[in-house]
Design a protein around this motif. Sequence first.
Motif, PDB file in Angstrom:
ATOM      1  N   VAL A  83       4.868  -6.373   9.039  1.00  0.00           N
ATOM      2  CA  VAL A  83       4.696  -5.172   8.224  1.00  0.00           C
ATOM      3  C   VAL A  83       6.064  -4.562   7.957  1.00  0.00           C
ATOM      4  CG1 VAL A  83       3.767  -2.819   8.143  1.00  0.00           C
ATOM      5  CG2 VAL A  83       2.368  -4.666   9.055  1.00  0.00           C
ATOM      6  N   LEU A  84       6.315  -4.229   6.696  1.00  0.00           N
ATOM      7  CA  LEU A  84       7.473  -3.423   6.329  1.00  0.00           C
ATOM      8  C   LEU A  84       6.976  -1.997   6.188  1.00  0.00           C
ATOM      9  CD1 LEU A  84      10.453  -3.066   5.416  1.00  0.00           C
ATOM     10  CD2 LEU A  84       9.591  -3.250   3.075  1.00  0.00           C
ATOM     11  N   ALA A  85       7.566  -1.086   6.963  1.00  0.00           N
ATOM     12  CA  ALA A  85       7.209   0.327   6.901  1.00  0.00           C
ATOM     13  C   ALA A  85       8.338   1.075   6.205  1.00  0.00           C
ATOM     14  CB  ALA A  85       6.984   0.879   8.307  1.00  0.00           C
ATOM     15  N   ILE A  86       8.021   1.705   5.085  1.00  0.00           N
ATOM     16  CA  ILE A  86       9.026   2.409   4.293  1.00  0.00           C
ATOM     17  C   ILE A  86       8.882   3.907   4.532  1.00  0.00           C
ATOM     18  CG2 ILE A  86       9.937   2.814   1.981  1.00  0.00           C
ATOM     19  CD1 ILE A  86       8.706   0.116   1.155  1.00  0.00           C
ATOM     20  N   ALA A  87       9.863   4.488   5.196  1.00  0.00           N
ATOM     21  CA  ALA A  87       9.979   5.902   5.567  1.00  0.00           C
ATOM     22  C   ALA A  87       9.448   6.113   6.989  1.00  0.00           C
ATOM     23  CB  ALA A  87       9.300   6.830   4.575  1.00  0.00           C
ATOM     24  N   THR A  88      10.024   7.092   7.644  1.00  0.00           N
ATOM     25  CA  THR A  88       9.733   7.346   9.060  1.00  0.00           C
ATOM     26  C   THR A  88       8.247   7.533   9.358  1.00  0.00           C
ATOM     27  OG1 THR A  88      11.945   8.281   9.324  1.00  0.00           O
ATOM     28  CG2 THR A  88      10.324   8.823  11.031  1.00  0.00           C
ATOM     29  N   PRO A  89       7.511   8.378   8.623  1.00  0.00           N
ATOM     30  CA  PRO A  89       6.088   8.546   8.956  1.00  0.00           C
ATOM     31  C   PRO A  89       5.295   7.231   8.870  1.00  0.00           C
ATOM     32  CG  PRO A  89       6.809  10.317   7.524  1.00  0.00           C
ATOM     33  CD  PRO A  89       7.919   9.309   7.556  1.00  0.00           C
ATOM     34  N   SER A  90       5.644   6.385   7.924  1.00  0.00           N
ATOM     35  CA  SER A  90       4.962   5.088   7.809  1.00  0.00           C
ATOM     36  C   SER A  90       5.225   4.239   9.043  1.00  0.00           C
ATOM     37  CB  SER A  90       5.451   4.338   6.564  1.00  0.00           C
ATOM     38  OG  SER A  90       5.179   5.057   5.404  1.00  0.00           O
ATOM     39  N   ALA A  91       6.474   4.210   9.470  1.00  0.00           N
ATOM     40  CA  ALA A  91       6.835   3.408  10.648  1.00  0.00           C
ATOM     41  C   ALA A  91       6.186   3.965  11.905  1.00  0.00           C
ATOM     42  CB  ALA A  91       8.352   3.361  10.797  1.00  0.00           C
ATOM     43  N   GLN A  92       6.182   5.268  12.057  1.00  0.00           N
ATOM     44  CA  GLN A  92       5.567   5.873  13.240  1.00  0.00           C
ATOM     45  C   GLN A  92       4.067   5.585  13.288  1.00  0.00           C
ATOM     46  OE1 GLN A  92       7.005   9.837  12.368  1.00  0.00           O
ATOM     47  NE2 GLN A  92       8.412   9.776  14.124  1.00  0.00           N
ATOM     48  N   THR A  93       3.403   5.718  12.159  1.00  0.00           N
ATOM     49  CA  THR A  93       1.963   5.464  12.107  1.00  0.00           C
ATOM     50  C   THR A  93       1.665   4.008  12.416  1.00  0.00           C
ATOM     51  OG1 THR A  93       1.668   7.238  10.494  1.00  0.00           O
ATOM     52  CG2 THR A  93      -0.096   5.603  10.652  1.00  0.00           C
ATOM     53  N   MET A  94       2.449   3.107  11.827  1.00  0.00           N
ATOM     54  CA  MET A  94       2.234   1.674  12.060  1.00  0.00           C
ATOM     55  C   MET A  94       2.531   1.314  13.511  1.00  0.00           C
ATOM     56  SD  MET A  94       1.059  -0.824  10.341  1.00  0.00           S
ATOM     57  CE  MET A  94       0.524  -2.102  11.483  1.00  0.00           C
ATOM     58  N   ALA A  95       3.599   1.866  14.072  1.00  0.00           N
ATOM     59  CA  ALA A  95       3.965   1.581  15.467  1.00  0.00           C
ATOM     60  C   ALA A  95       2.899   2.095  16.427  1.00  0.00           C
ATOM     61  CB  ALA A  95       5.323   2.198  15.796  1.00  0.00           C
ATOM     62  N   ASN A  96       2.279   3.216  16.111  1.00  0.00           N
ATOM     63  CA  ASN A  96       1.191   3.727  16.951  1.00  0.00           C
ATOM     64  C   ASN A  96      -0.052   2.858  16.852  1.00  0.00           C
ATOM     65  OD1 ASN A  96       2.584   5.912  18.036  1.00  0.00           O
ATOM     66  ND2 ASN A  96       2.040   7.247  16.335  1.00  0.00           N
ATOM     67  N   ALA A  97      -0.232   2.199  15.720  1.00  0.00           N
ATOM     68  CA  ALA A  97      -1.417   1.374  15.499  1.00  0.00           C
ATOM     69  C   ALA A  97      -1.299  -0.009  16.133  1.00  0.00           C
ATOM     70  CB  ALA A  97      -1.690   1.225  14.002  1.00  0.00           C
ATOM     71  N   GLN A 113       0.836  -1.197   0.000  1.00  0.00           N
ATOM     72  CA  GLN A 113       0.000   0.000   0.000  1.00  0.00           C
ATOM     73  C   GLN A 113       0.876   1.254   0.000  1.00  0.00           C
ATOM     74  OE1 GLN A 113      -3.411  -0.063  -0.187  1.00  0.00           O
ATOM     75  NE2 GLN A 113      -3.119  -2.276  -0.435  1.00  0.00           N
ATOM     76  N   ASN A 114       0.460   2.249  -0.769  1.00  0.00           N
ATOM     77  CA  ASN A 114       1.162   3.519  -0.859  1.00  0.00           C
ATOM     78  C   ASN A 114       0.208   4.617  -0.405  1.00  0.00           C
ATOM     79  OD1 ASN A 114       2.233   6.039  -1.950  1.00  0.00           O
ATOM     80  ND2 ASN A 114       3.684   4.742  -3.034  1.00  0.00           N
ATOM     81  N   ALA A 115       0.633   5.409   0.576  1.00  0.00           N
ATOM     82  CA  ALA A 115      -0.237   6.435   1.157  1.00  0.00           C
ATOM     83  C   ALA A 115      -0.274   7.725   0.351  1.00  0.00           C
ATOM     84  CB  ALA A 115       0.211   6.752   2.579  1.00  0.00           C
ATOM     85  N   GLN A 116       0.516   7.825  -0.707  1.00  0.00           N
ATOM     86  CA  GLN A 116       0.543   9.021  -1.551  1.00  0.00           C
ATOM     87  C   GLN A 116       0.751  10.299  -0.727  1.00  0.00           C
ATOM     88  OE1 GLN A 116       0.753   8.690  -4.819  1.00  0.00           O
ATOM     89  NE2 GLN A 116       0.522   6.480  -4.585  1.00  0.00           N
ATOM     90  N   ALA A 117       1.640  10.202   0.282  1.00  0.00           N
ATOM     91  CA  ALA A 117       2.029  11.340   1.138  1.00  0.00           C
ATOM     92  C   ALA A 117       0.867  11.935   1.928  1.00  0.00           C
ATOM     93  CB  ALA A 117       2.731  12.416   0.320  1.00  0.00           C
ATOM     94  N   ASP A 118      -0.130  11.143   2.217  1.00  0.00           N
ATOM     95  CA  ASP A 118      -1.312  11.615   2.936  1.00  0.00           C
ATOM     96  C   ASP A 118      -1.400  10.898   4.286  1.00  0.00           C
ATOM     97  OD1 ASP A 118      -4.016  11.774   3.926  1.00  0.00           O
ATOM     98  OD2 ASP A 118      -4.654  12.417   1.934  1.00  0.00           O
ATOM     99  N   GLN A 119      -1.337  11.671   5.378  1.00  0.00           N
ATOM    100  CA  GLN A 119      -1.353  11.084   6.718  1.00  0.00           C
ATOM    101  C   GLN A 119      -2.634  10.300   6.982  1.00  0.00           C
ATOM    102  OE1 GLN A 119       1.237  11.064   9.018  1.00  0.00           O
ATOM    103  NE2 GLN A 119      -0.061   9.605  10.081  1.00  0.00           N
ATOM    104  N   SER A 120      -3.762  10.774   6.497  1.00  0.00           N
ATOM    105  CA  SER A 120      -5.002  10.031   6.732  1.00  0.00           C
ATOM    106  C   SER A 120      -4.961   8.685   6.015  1.00  0.00           C
ATOM    107  CB  SER A 120      -6.234  10.838   6.319  1.00  0.00           C
ATOM    108  OG  SER A 120      -6.229  11.086   4.939  1.00  0.00           O
ATOM    109  N   ASN A 121      -4.312   8.631   4.845  1.00  0.00           N
ATOM    110  CA  ASN A 121      -4.139   7.347   4.162  1.00  0.00           C
ATOM    111  C   ASN A 121      -3.232   6.424   4.975  1.00  0.00           C
ATOM    112  OD1 ASN A 121      -5.727   8.170   2.012  1.00  0.00           O
ATOM    113  ND2 ASN A 121      -4.000   8.618   0.669  1.00  0.00           N
ATOM    114  N   LEU A 122      -2.139   6.970   5.540  1.00  0.00           N
ATOM    115  CA  LEU A 122      -1.265   6.156   6.394  1.00  0.00           C
ATOM    116  C   LEU A 122      -2.062   5.551   7.543  1.00  0.00           C
ATOM    117  CD1 LEU A 122       2.049   8.217   6.750  1.00  0.00           C
ATOM    118  CD2 LEU A 122       1.771   6.006   5.633  1.00  0.00           C
TER     119      LEU A 122
END
Length: 159
Positions: free
Chosen positions: A97-111, A73-82
């Motif tokens: 889960v592989l999280a690519i880029a810091t915001p992806s990892a932070q969002t996934m770790a919070n979830a 999945q690609n969030a297209q640089a949108d936090q709500s998509n992440l």
Amino acid sequence: MNWKKGIAVALSAISIMAMVAGCGSNTATNDQKKIGVIQLVEHPSLDAANKGFVDGLASKGYKDGENIKLDQQNAQADQSNLNSIAQRFVSDKKDLVLAIATPSAQTMANASHDIPIMGTAITDYVTAKLVQSNEHPGGNVSGTSDMTPVEKEVDLIIA
């Protein structure tokens, strides 16, 4: 992608497969492990990390549709998509889960504090508040860093 990053991605894939092999019973059809990939945005280096991960899995005999089920999945640089992607991965009970880029990892770790999360294209996991220490991550997050050897670069510039 330079050779160092290629090696790092390959080593991550090997580490990930070790984690997948030890995962619980959250399996897809025919005992396939469910692996989610959450990517912040399309970008050549992030796309290369994603490709390196998939290629690394394949080189170890893990192929989508055969013994694993990849959900990229690609969030297209949108936090709500992440956020939506991360929540779906939790609901789907991904094995990894592989999280690519810091915001992806932070969002996934919070979830999720349970699903193993491997990160890539992240400079410093401690600064990003993803792990307790880079040497001993603790928790469910680990991965590779894209930190360059700053001291060696400075020495090269001065020389």
